[in-house]
Scaffold this motif. Structure first.
Motif, short mmCIF file in Angstrom:
data_model
loop_
_atom_site.label_atom_id
_atom_site.label_comp_id
_atom_site.label_asym_id
_atom_site.label_seq_id
_atom_site.Cartn_x
_atom_site.Cartn_y
_atom_site.Cartn_z
N HIS A 124 10.44 3.78 21.09
CA HIS A 124 9.02 3.69 20.71
C HIS A 124 8.55 2.25 20.81
O HIS A 124 9.08 1.38 20.12
N PRO A 125 7.53 2.01 21.63
CA PRO A 125 7.12 0.63 21.90
C PRO A 125 6.70 -0.18 20.68
O PRO A 125 6.97 -1.38 20.63
N ALA A 179 6.26 16.00 12.49
CA ALA A 179 5.24 15.15 11.86
C ALA A 179 5.64 13.66 11.92
O ALA A 179 4.78 12.78 12.03
N ASP A 180 6.94 13.37 11.87
CA ASP A 180 7.40 11.98 11.99
C ASP A 180 7.13 11.47 13.41
O ASP A 180 6.67 10.34 13.60
N ARG A 181 7.44 12.32 14.38
CA ARG A 181 7.20 11.92 15.78
C ARG A 181 5.72 11.70 16.03
O ARG A 181 5.32 10.76 16.71
N ALA A 182 4.90 12.56 15.43
CA ALA A 182 3.44 12.42 15.60
C ALA A 182 2.97 11.11 14.98
O ALA A 182 2.13 10.41 15.56
N ALA A 183 3.50 10.77 13.82
CA ALA A 183 3.10 9.52 13.16
C ALA A 183 3.51 8.32 14.02
O ALA A 183 2.74 7.36 14.20
N LEU A 185 7.83 2.77 7.83
CA LEU A 185 7.83 4.22 8.03
C LEU A 185 9.16 4.78 7.54
O LEU A 185 10.21 4.49 8.11
N LEU A 186 9.09 5.56 6.48
CA LEU A 186 10.31 6.03 5.83
C LEU A 186 10.78 7.36 6.38
O LEU A 186 9.97 8.25 6.65
N VAL A 212 0.85 -1.19 0.00
CA VAL A 212 0.00 0.00 0.00
C VAL A 212 0.88 1.25 0.00
O VAL A 212 1.61 1.51 0.96
N ASP A 213 0.83 1.98 -1.10
CA ASP A 213 1.58 3.23 -1.23
C ASP A 213 0.68 4.35 -0.72
O ASP A 213 -0.39 4.58 -1.26
N MET A 214 1.13 5.01 0.35
CA MET A 214 0.27 5.98 1.03
C MET A 214 0.62 7.41 0.64
O MET A 214 1.74 7.70 0.23
N PRO A 215 -0.34 8.30 0.84
CA PRO A 215 -0.02 9.72 0.69
C PRO A 215 0.97 10.12 1.78
O PRO A 215 1.02 9.48 2.84
N GLY A 216 1.72 11.17 1.54
CA GLY A 216 2.66 11.63 2.55
C GLY A 216 1.98 12.52 3.58
O GLY A 216 0.93 13.09 3.33
N TYR A 217 2.61 12.62 4.75
CA TYR A 217 2.11 13.57 5.74
C TYR A 217 3.11 14.72 5.87
O TYR A 217 4.19 14.68 5.28
N GLY A 218 2.72 15.74 6.63
CA GLY A 218 3.63 16.84 6.93
C GLY A 218 3.89 17.76 5.76
O GLY A 218 4.89 18.45 5.70
#
Ligand SMILES: Nc1nc2c(ncn2[C@@H]2O[C@H](COP(=O)(O)OP(=O)(O)OP(=O)(O)O)[C@@H](O)[C@H]2O)c(=O)[nH]1
Ligand SMILES: [Mg+2]
Length: 229
Positions: free
Chosen positions: A198-199, A154-158, A143-144, A106-112
């Motif tokens: 991160h758990p 935004a990476d930390r939030a994800a 997670l790239l 699944v290729d997702m849209p980017g965030y941030g």
């Protein structure tokens, strides 16, 4: 399990535990999985449009422009399976690709992505997070993180969101062709420490380049290991 790959291709954050023969068999399983036919079969713009759950899914997530679509192409050895662009915000839907009847990528849209219109951004980012939180067939999120760029809020939030949802994710560096070897070693150590804190993050961090192919065979092997036979 912890794997080691020869430097500089496929540098990882962890050490060696495999014999040469075991390493070769591990890589071969990855090669075989990704040598299969891969076809685009679905694009979803809203949660109601998600395809019915079927085979196990692996989702590629990360900031806009981090190289998600390029990585899907590199893994499957197809230049233009997933659409890529120098402009952030290229992928705006969840794009589903079936790999040999065994796995769905699944290729997702980017965030941030700050520039997107607010409504558009809410729509596609909301979709992404709802999918990640609620998809029962999701095996793991890849997670790239761009090897050239500092970790962003935004990476930390994800990562926090995935931790809270208890969705296992693995951090993978992209664009390692664009950083020096010492910078990459430092970055791997930094990101490995982040993973440990991160758990829901998998301990091992992989370093890849879709441009040079560095780390792609190792990522294929890692993903093949997760895929039910
Ligand atoms: N140097 C380098 N550039 C890369 C690499 N992979 C991707 N890029 C470039 O990064 C840009 C974004 O690539 P995409 O694969 O479209 O990124 P994306 O994460 O899918 O972006 P969105 O769909 O907009 O979120 C393009 O200009 C690619 O050519 C890589 O391994 N090395
Ligand atoms: Mg994309």
């Amino acid at each position: 399990m912890v794997h080691h790959a020869p430097d500089p291709t496929g540098q990882t954050s962890t050490g060696t535990h495999l014999t040469a023969a075991e390493q070769a068999a591990w890589l071969e399983a990855g090669r075989l999985l990704f040598a299969q036919e891969c076809r685009f079969f679905y694009a979803a713009q809203s949660l109601e449009q998600l395809p019915p759950t079927g085979g196990p899914e692996l989702a590629f997530a990360g900031r806009s422009n981090v190289g998600k679509s390029s990585l899907v192409n590199a893994l499957t050895g197809r230049r233009a399976l997933a659409r890529t662009s120098g402009q952030p915000g290229r992928t705006r839907q969840l794009n589903f690709f079936e790999l040999g009847n065994r796995l769905v990528l699944v290729d997702m849209p980017g965030y941030g992505y700050a520039e997107a219109a607010k409504q558009v951004k809410q729509d596609w980012q909301g979709l992404m997070f709802e999918y990640l939180r609620g998809r029962p067939t999701l095996l793991r999120v890849i997670l790239l993180l761009d090897a050239r760029i500092d970790i962003k809020e935004a990476d930390r939030a994800a990562m926090d969101l995935l931790d809270r949802a208890a969705v296992t994710y693995q951090l993978v560096l992209t664009k390692v062709d664009a950083v020096s070897q010492p910078a990459l070693t430092r970055k791997l150590a930094e990101v490995a420490a982040l993973a440990r804190s991160h758990p829901a993050a998998h301990m091992e961090v992989l370093a890849t380049s879709s441009n040079t192919g560095a780390g792609i065979a190792e990522l294929r092997a890692t993903l093949a290991e997760l895929t039910p036979a």
